[in-house]
Motif scaffolding. Structure first.
Motif, PDB file in Angstrom:
ATOM      1  N   LYS A  96      54.379 -34.647  -1.452  1.00  0.00           N
ATOM      2  CA  LYS A  96      54.388 -34.405  -2.888  1.00  0.00           C
ATOM      3  C   LYS A  96      53.374 -33.334  -3.282  1.00  0.00           C
ATOM      4  N   ASN A  97      52.186 -33.345  -2.659  1.00  0.00           N
ATOM      5  CA  ASN A  97      51.118 -32.407  -3.023  1.00  0.00           C
ATOM      6  C   ASN A  97      50.989 -31.261  -2.034  1.00  0.00           C
ATOM      7  N   TRP A  98      52.007 -31.036  -1.212  1.00  0.00           N
ATOM      8  CA  TRP A  98      51.891 -30.050  -0.146  1.00  0.00           C
ATOM      9  C   TRP A  98      51.664 -28.633  -0.674  1.00  0.00           C
ATOM     10  N   ASP A  99      52.342 -28.263  -1.753  1.00  0.00           N
ATOM     11  CA  ASP A  99      52.197 -26.904  -2.279  1.00  0.00           C
ATOM     12  C   ASP A  99      50.777 -26.643  -2.775  1.00  0.00           C
ATOM     13  N   GLU A 100      50.089 -27.694  -3.208  1.00  0.00           N
ATOM     14  CA  GLU A 100      48.723 -27.543  -3.700  1.00  0.00           C
ATOM     15  C   GLU A 100      47.697 -27.586  -2.567  1.00  0.00           C
ATOM     16  N   LYS A 101      47.976 -28.406  -1.552  1.00  0.00           N
ATOM     17  CA  LYS A 101      47.012 -28.565  -0.462  1.00  0.00           C
ATOM     18  C   LYS A 101      47.732 -28.830   0.842  1.00  0.00           C
ATOM     19  N   ARG A 102      47.670 -27.849   1.733  1.00  0.00           N
ATOM     20  CA  ARG A 102      48.298 -28.016   3.043  1.00  0.00           C
ATOM     21  C   ARG A 102      47.289 -28.687   3.982  1.00  0.00           C
ATOM     22  N   ASN A 103      47.334 -29.995   4.017  1.00  0.00           N
ATOM     23  CA  ASN A 103      46.390 -30.746   4.837  1.00  0.00           C
ATOM     24  C   ASN A 103      47.121 -31.806   5.657  1.00  0.00           C
ATOM     25  N   VAL A 104      46.757 -31.902   6.926  1.00  0.00           N
ATOM     26  CA  VAL A 104      47.321 -32.893   7.839  1.00  0.00           C
ATOM     27  C   VAL A 104      46.177 -33.707   8.434  1.00  0.00           C
ATOM     28  N   THR A 105      46.351 -35.012   8.486  1.00  0.00           N
ATOM     29  CA  THR A 105      45.376 -35.878   9.139  1.00  0.00           C
ATOM     30  C   THR A 105      45.910 -36.230  10.523  1.00  0.00           C
ATOM     31  N   LEU A 106      45.069 -36.029  11.534  1.00  0.00           N
ATOM     32  CA  LEU A 106      45.502 -36.219  12.922  1.00  0.00           C
ATOM     33  C   LEU A 106      44.647 -37.245  13.642  1.00  0.00           C
ATOM     34  N   LYS A 107      45.327 -38.122  14.348  1.00  0.00           N
ATOM     35  CA  LYS A 107      44.694 -39.021  15.303  1.00  0.00           C
ATOM     36  C   LYS A 107      45.448 -38.868  16.606  1.00  0.00           C
ATOM     37  N   GLY A 108      44.785 -38.323  17.621  1.00  0.00           N
ATOM     38  CA  GLY A 108      45.471 -38.056  18.878  1.00  0.00           C
ATOM     39  C   GLY A 108      45.496 -36.570  19.166  1.00  0.00           C
ATOM     40  N   GLU A 109      46.632 -36.066  19.635  1.00  0.00           N
ATOM     41  CA  GLU A 109      46.732 -34.656  20.013  1.00  0.00           C
ATOM     42  C   GLU A 109      48.023 -34.051  19.489  1.00  0.00           C
ATOM     43  N   ALA A 110      47.923 -32.796  19.026  1.00  0.00           N
ATOM     44  CA  ALA A 110      49.106 -32.109  18.506  1.00  0.00           C
ATOM     45  C   ALA A 110      48.939 -30.607  18.635  1.00  0.00           C
ATOM     46  N   PHE A 111      50.061 -29.934  18.815  1.00  0.00           N
ATOM     47  CA  PHE A 111      50.122 -28.478  18.860  1.00  0.00           C
ATOM     48  C   PHE A 111      50.740 -27.998  17.558  1.00  0.00           C
ATOM     49  N   PHE A 112      50.069 -27.075  16.875  1.00  0.00           N
ATOM     50  CA  PHE A 112      50.488 -26.625  15.549  1.00  0.00           C
ATOM     51  C   PHE A 112      50.971 -25.176  15.587  1.00  0.00           C
ATOM     52  N   LYS A 113      52.103 -24.937  14.911  1.00  0.00           N
ATOM     53  CA  LYS A 113      52.593 -23.588  14.657  1.00  0.00           C
ATOM     54  C   LYS A 113      52.667 -23.449  13.140  1.00  0.00           C
ATOM     55  N   VAL A 114      51.639 -22.847  12.565  1.00  0.00           N
ATOM     56  CA  VAL A 114      51.474 -22.845  11.109  1.00  0.00           C
ATOM     57  C   VAL A 114      52.089 -21.615  10.473  1.00  0.00           C
ATOM     58  N   ALA A 115      52.931 -21.841   9.460  1.00  0.00           N
ATOM     59  CA  ALA A 115      53.511 -20.731   8.695  1.00  0.00           C
ATOM     60  C   ALA A 115      52.426 -20.097   7.826  1.00  0.00           C
ATOM     61  N   LYS A 116      52.499 -18.800   7.644  1.00  0.00           N
ATOM     62  CA  LYS A 116      51.493 -18.108   6.842  1.00  0.00           C
ATOM     63  C   LYS A 116      51.558 -18.583   5.397  1.00  0.00           C
ATOM     64  N   GLY A 117      50.411 -18.628   4.745  1.00  0.00           N
ATOM     65  CA  GLY A 117      50.336 -19.098   3.373  1.00  0.00           C
ATOM     66  C   GLY A 117      48.915 -19.467   3.018  1.00  0.00           C
ATOM     67  N   LYS A 118      48.755 -20.456   2.148  1.00  0.00           N
ATOM     68  CA  LYS A 118      47.433 -20.930   1.771  1.00  0.00           C
ATOM     69  C   LYS A 118      46.739 -21.565   2.966  1.00  0.00           C
ATOM     70  N   LYS A 119      45.457 -21.843   2.784  1.00  0.00           N
ATOM     71  CA  LYS A 119      44.686 -22.444   3.873  1.00  0.00           C
ATOM     72  C   LYS A 119      45.331 -23.745   4.346  1.00  0.00           C
ATOM     73  N   PHE A 120      45.393 -23.891   5.650  1.00  0.00           N
ATOM     74  CA  PHE A 120      45.982 -25.060   6.288  1.00  0.00           C
ATOM     75  C   PHE A 120      44.858 -25.786   7.020  1.00  0.00           C
ATOM     76  N   THR A 121      44.692 -27.075   6.766  1.00  0.00           N
ATOM     77  CA  THR A 121      43.597 -27.809   7.386  1.00  0.00           C
ATOM     78  C   THR A 121      44.128 -29.016   8.162  1.00  0.00           C
ATOM     79  N   VAL A 122      43.428 -29.320   9.240  1.00  0.00           N
ATOM     80  CA  VAL A 122      43.703 -30.518  10.038  1.00  0.00           C
ATOM     81  C   VAL A 122      42.436 -31.363  10.004  1.00  0.00           C
TER      82      VAL A 122
END
Length: 303
Positions: A131-157
């Motif tokens: 719902k709030n993705w357009d305002e804040k691109r944030n992902v919470t991670l527990k474990g391991e993941a490989f990210f391919k991030v599309a260009k745009g606003k700041k993306f945080t893990v």
């Protein structure tokens, strides 16, 4: 359950016997959860007495005095309570984060609202707010993941060890108990750990083991090896290698007379258990015994 139990429960008019019967119903847990959530919300101001007075003036007029308004007053209160429950349930459901979890010996791919991609390794979990993705691109991670991030606003893990921030790039994050590693494969990654920010250009890594920052070598691949069904390690304690083996094959690993702090460098297959066991035991000069879903690593001198 009688049909009027919900209304009587909301207005607090259930007897002890009726309440006990109501709590046994399948619907009670859901109603109780909604009631708890709605109790944190502030309902719009609603003056029942004023509404009744206005209704009497407009609709009742010269109606006989024998008409009882009290039952209708109770109905309005119950209706208002039900309205708050409905609003509360909508608010509660709409604010829930999306989440994806992988079990041992399982991987999953996640497509985010901006078409960024996440490949989730075994025994891991990611969550985010669609719902709030357009305002804040944030992902919470527990474990391991490989990210391919599309260009745009700041993306945080966000992880329990630190925060990773990028604009558009490819990187891997491993956030396990006592272990934190970030590897940048493309672009530039910013890692915040203990309030200290570290910039990682492509081809570099940042690693913390048991709270201590350790030196790492540059990756020689364009993506983490586990994406291609191999787990690779460079001077990593055997204990963490055993834990990764458990996740990849959904087995239990034990050791006897083995130094779990011994540094291991090597690779094992994520698809062939016997080959993986040999890949770990041979360079470490230890033996193994496999019985069903249990593996025992032991020193060669052990009887």
């Amino acid at each position: 359950m009688q049909e009027n139990y919900l209304a009587k429960w909301l207005s607090g008019e259930l007897s002890e016997k009726e309440l006990a019967e109501f709590k046994k119903s399948a619907e009670y847990a859901s109603y109780q959860k909604l009631k708890e959530v709605s109790s944190t919300l502030k309902a719009p101001e609603f003056d029942v007495d004023q509404a009744l007075t206005q209704l009497k003036e407009e609709r009742i007029g010269n109606a006989p005095k024998v008409i009882a308004l009290n039952p209708f007053k109770k109905f309005l209160r119950v209706a208002a309570a039900i309205a708050v429950l409905i609003a509360g349930s909508y608010f509660y459901i709409s604010t829930l984060d999306e989440s994806v979890t992988t079990q041992f010996a399982e991987r999953s791919e996640v497509i985010l609202p901006d078409n960024s991609e996440i490949i989730l390794n075994a025994g891991s979990r990611v969550s985010f707010s669609e719902k709030n993705w357009d305002e804040k691109r944030n992902v919470t991670l527990k474990g391991e993941a490989f990210f391919k991030v599309a260009k745009g606003k700041k993306f945080t893990v966000s992880t329990t060890h630190g925060t990773v921030a990028v604009l558009g790039t490819q990187f891997n994050v491993e956030n396990r108990e006592g272990f934190f590693e970030v590897t940048c494969f493309e672009g530039l990654v910013s890692v915040a750990y203990n309030n200290i920010e570290t910039k990682l250009p492509a081809g570099s890594s940042f690693m913390v083991i048991n709270g201590k920052i350790v030196d790492t070598t540059a990756p020689n691949t364009s993506q983490p090896t586990w994406v291609n069904n191999e787990s690779s390690f460079e001077r990593i304690p055997l204990g963490y290698v055993f834990a990764e083996l458990e996740r990849q094959f959904n087995i239990e690993v034990n050791s006897q007379n083995v130094d779990r702090n011994l540094l291991f460098t090597g690779t094992f297959s994520n698809t062939d258990l016997n080959m993986a066991l040999k890949s770990i035991s041979t360079p470490s000069r230890i033996n193994f015994k496999l019985e069903g879903d249990n593996v025992l690593f032991y020193a060669k001198k052990t009887p």
